[in-house]
Design a protein around this motif. Structure first.
Motif, PDB file in Angstrom:
ATOM      1  N   GLY A 181       0.807  -1.200  -0.001  1.00  0.00           N
ATOM      2  CA  GLY A 181      -0.014   0.121   0.024  1.00  0.00           C
ATOM      3  C   GLY A 181       0.839   1.296   0.082  1.00  0.00           C
ATOM      4  N   GLU A 182       1.983   1.151   0.500  1.00  0.00           N
ATOM      5  CA  GLU A 182       3.103   2.290   0.628  1.00  0.00           C
ATOM      6  C   GLU A 182       3.560   2.462  -0.803  1.00  0.00           C
ATOM      7  N   VAL A 183       3.838   1.527  -1.581  1.00  0.00           N
ATOM      8  CA  VAL A 183       4.425   1.656  -2.956  1.00  0.00           C
ATOM      9  C   VAL A 183       3.491   1.864  -3.895  1.00  0.00           C
ATOM     10  N   LEU A 184       2.336   1.149  -3.854  1.00  0.00           N
ATOM     11  CA  LEU A 184       1.358   1.027  -5.090  1.00  0.00           C
ATOM     12  C   LEU A 184       0.233   1.621  -4.370  1.00  0.00           C
ATOM     13  N   SER A 185      -0.021   3.135  -4.487  1.00  0.00           N
ATOM     14  CA  SER A 185      -1.181   3.636  -3.858  1.00  0.00           C
ATOM     15  C   SER A 185      -2.135   3.953  -4.888  1.00  0.00           C
ATOM     16  N   LEU A 186      -3.144   3.203  -4.731  1.00  0.00           N
ATOM     17  CA  LEU A 186      -4.174   3.252  -5.765  1.00  0.00           C
ATOM     18  C   LEU A 186      -5.526   3.788  -5.210  1.00  0.00           C
ATOM     19  N   LYS A 187      -6.313   4.475  -6.199  1.00  0.00           N
ATOM     20  CA  LYS A 187      -7.539   4.984  -5.616  1.00  0.00           C
ATOM     21  C   LYS A 187      -8.648   5.264  -6.784  1.00  0.00           C
ATOM     22  N   SER A 188      -9.694   5.388  -6.789  1.00  0.00           N
ATOM     23  CA  SER A 188     -10.692   5.535  -7.873  1.00  0.00           C
ATOM     24  C   SER A 188     -10.813   6.896  -8.171  1.00  0.00           C
ATOM     25  N   VAL A 194      -9.760   5.060  -1.445  1.00  0.00           N
ATOM     26  CA  VAL A 194      -8.672   4.135  -1.725  1.00  0.00           C
ATOM     27  C   VAL A 194      -9.293   2.808  -1.797  1.00  0.00           C
ATOM     28  N   LEU A 195      -8.506   1.909  -2.698  1.00  0.00           N
ATOM     29  CA  LEU A 195      -9.097   0.757  -3.517  1.00  0.00           C
ATOM     30  C   LEU A 195      -8.600  -0.388  -2.481  1.00  0.00           C
ATOM     31  N   GLU A 196      -9.393  -1.595  -2.586  1.00  0.00           N
ATOM     32  CA  GLU A 196      -9.029  -2.917  -1.874  1.00  0.00           C
ATOM     33  C   GLU A 196      -7.634  -3.199  -2.072  1.00  0.00           C
ATOM     34  N   LEU A 216      -6.878   4.902 -10.441  1.00  0.00           N
ATOM     35  CA  LEU A 216      -5.431   5.585 -10.710  1.00  0.00           C
ATOM     36  C   LEU A 216      -4.586   5.089  -9.729  1.00  0.00           C
ATOM     37  N   LEU A 217      -3.468   5.328 -10.242  1.00  0.00           N
ATOM     38  CA  LEU A 217      -2.030   5.149  -9.177  1.00  0.00           C
ATOM     39  C   LEU A 217      -1.399   6.324  -9.331  1.00  0.00           C
ATOM     40  N   VAL A 218      -1.026   6.765  -7.664  1.00  0.00           N
ATOM     41  CA  VAL A 218      -0.637   7.891  -7.447  1.00  0.00           C
ATOM     42  C   VAL A 218       0.806   7.615  -7.024  1.00  0.00           C
ATOM     43  N   SER A 219       1.607   8.411  -7.862  1.00  0.00           N
ATOM     44  CA  SER A 219       3.146   7.882  -7.714  1.00  0.00           C
ATOM     45  C   SER A 219       3.723   8.601  -6.297  1.00  0.00           C
ATOM     46  N   ALA A 220       4.881   8.466  -6.032  1.00  0.00           N
ATOM     47  CA  ALA A 220       5.695   8.935  -5.017  1.00  0.00           C
ATOM     48  C   ALA A 220       5.648  10.401  -5.187  1.00  0.00           C
ATOM     49  N   ASP A 221       5.699  11.172  -6.292  1.00  0.00           N
ATOM     50  CA  ASP A 221       5.652  12.414  -6.236  1.00  0.00           C
ATOM     51  C   ASP A 221       4.447  13.102  -6.477  1.00  0.00           C
ATOM     52  N   GLY A 222       3.480  12.365  -6.290  1.00  0.00           N
ATOM     53  CA  GLY A 222       2.066  12.957  -6.323  1.00  0.00           C
ATOM     54  C   GLY A 222       1.216  12.799  -7.599  1.00  0.00           C
ATOM     55  N   ASN A 223       1.988  12.461  -8.720  1.00  0.00           N
ATOM     56  CA  ASN A 223       1.097  12.128 -10.089  1.00  0.00           C
ATOM     57  C   ASN A 223       0.413  11.086 -10.098  1.00  0.00           C
ATOM     58  N   SER A 224      -0.934  11.252 -10.874  1.00  0.00           N
ATOM     59  CA  SER A 224      -1.890  10.314 -11.048  1.00  0.00           C
ATOM     60  C   SER A 224      -1.712   9.571 -12.669  1.00  0.00           C
TER      61      SER A 224
END
Length: 247
Positions: A181-188, A194-196, A216-224
């Motif tokens: 969940g820290e590395v692969l930050s996913l949301k709708s 935040v997704l399952e 959407l994947l939210v990267s470490a620098d905040g880009n989706s």
């Protein structure tokens, strides 16, 4: 050459110290004596033995089979069971923990030495085979043309390939051993929820194609970035789940 280190787990103190003395006479180092299953687990962690001699019929809340199961899963230390029991029910329970040998009490020094040496040989062979398998898996995942992350069954990152590094913004050396969940930050994209957890979804369904529409994947620098996640389990030869691959 360093001595082979042995942990003795036996709740009969006189018997335990007799085994300890015989091991030392045979040239082995004894890391300690444990008399309960809980103590065996603790000493396995802190003394790092090469092999454990485990009495099956320990008194208390945890018998030797239960202790061996925890030690096998957490520390991958080979266990040889010591037992005065050879009934089918006991042996069947013991087999589930994948022991490397059995010594039926009473046993002599020749049996003791041969069991330990054979156990060490088999365990080293299995480790070498596992390391070769991991090397092959790493090479394969790195060569895949998609972003790929592999985790263990608890969701800790074990491998991340270069494409996944670029997509998530996480460098491999920083991502390894982090929770997924820290590395692969996913949301709708629609609800912002935040997704399952994809690891738990893969374990439950064996394989899945997509978590939700508009993920959407939210990267470490905040880009989706819009993504479509596929997850599947990695299984060993016994069909047990040992990891998850997400891509």
């Amino acid at each position: 050459m360093d001595k082979v280190k042995v942990l003795v787990v036996e709740d009969e103190i006189i018997v335990a110290h007799d085994i300890k003395a015989r091991l030392e006479d045979l040239g082995y180092g004894v890391t300690g004596v444990a008399i309960t299953g809980e103590e065996a687990i603790e000493k396995a962690e802190y003394t790092s033995p090469d092999v454990i001699l485990m009495d099956i019929a320990l008194k208390g809340n945890m018998d030797g089979i239960q202790a061996a199961e925890v030690i096998h899963e957490k520390y991958d230390i080979p266990v040889i069971y010591l037992t005065a029991y050879s009934d089918d029910k006991t042996l069947e329970r013991a087999r589930v923990t994948q022991p490397f040998g059995y010594l039926l009490k009473p046993f002599d020094e020749k049996e003791l030495r041969s069991n330990i040496e054979m156990t060490l040989y088999r365990h080293n062979q299995e480790k070498a085979k596992h390391q070769e398998s991991e090397k092959w898996l790493t090479t394969t995942l790195d060569s895949v043309g998609d972003a790929v992350i592999a985790t263990d069954t608890e969701g800790y990152v074990k491998h991340i390939n270069p494409f996944a590094e670029a997509l998530t913004g996480w460098r491999k050396e920083n991502a390894i051993s982090k929770k997924i969940g820290e590395v692969l930050s996913l949301k709708s994209e629609v609800s912002e929820d935040v997704l399952e957890d994809p690891v738990q979804k893969a374990i439950r369904e064996d394989i899945f194609y997509g978590l939700a529409e508009n993920t959407l994947l939210v990267s470490a620098d905040g880009n989706s970035t819009p993504v479509d996640i596929v997850g599947s389990t990695i299984k060993n030869e016994n069909k047990e789940i040992i990891g998850i691959v997400l891509n």
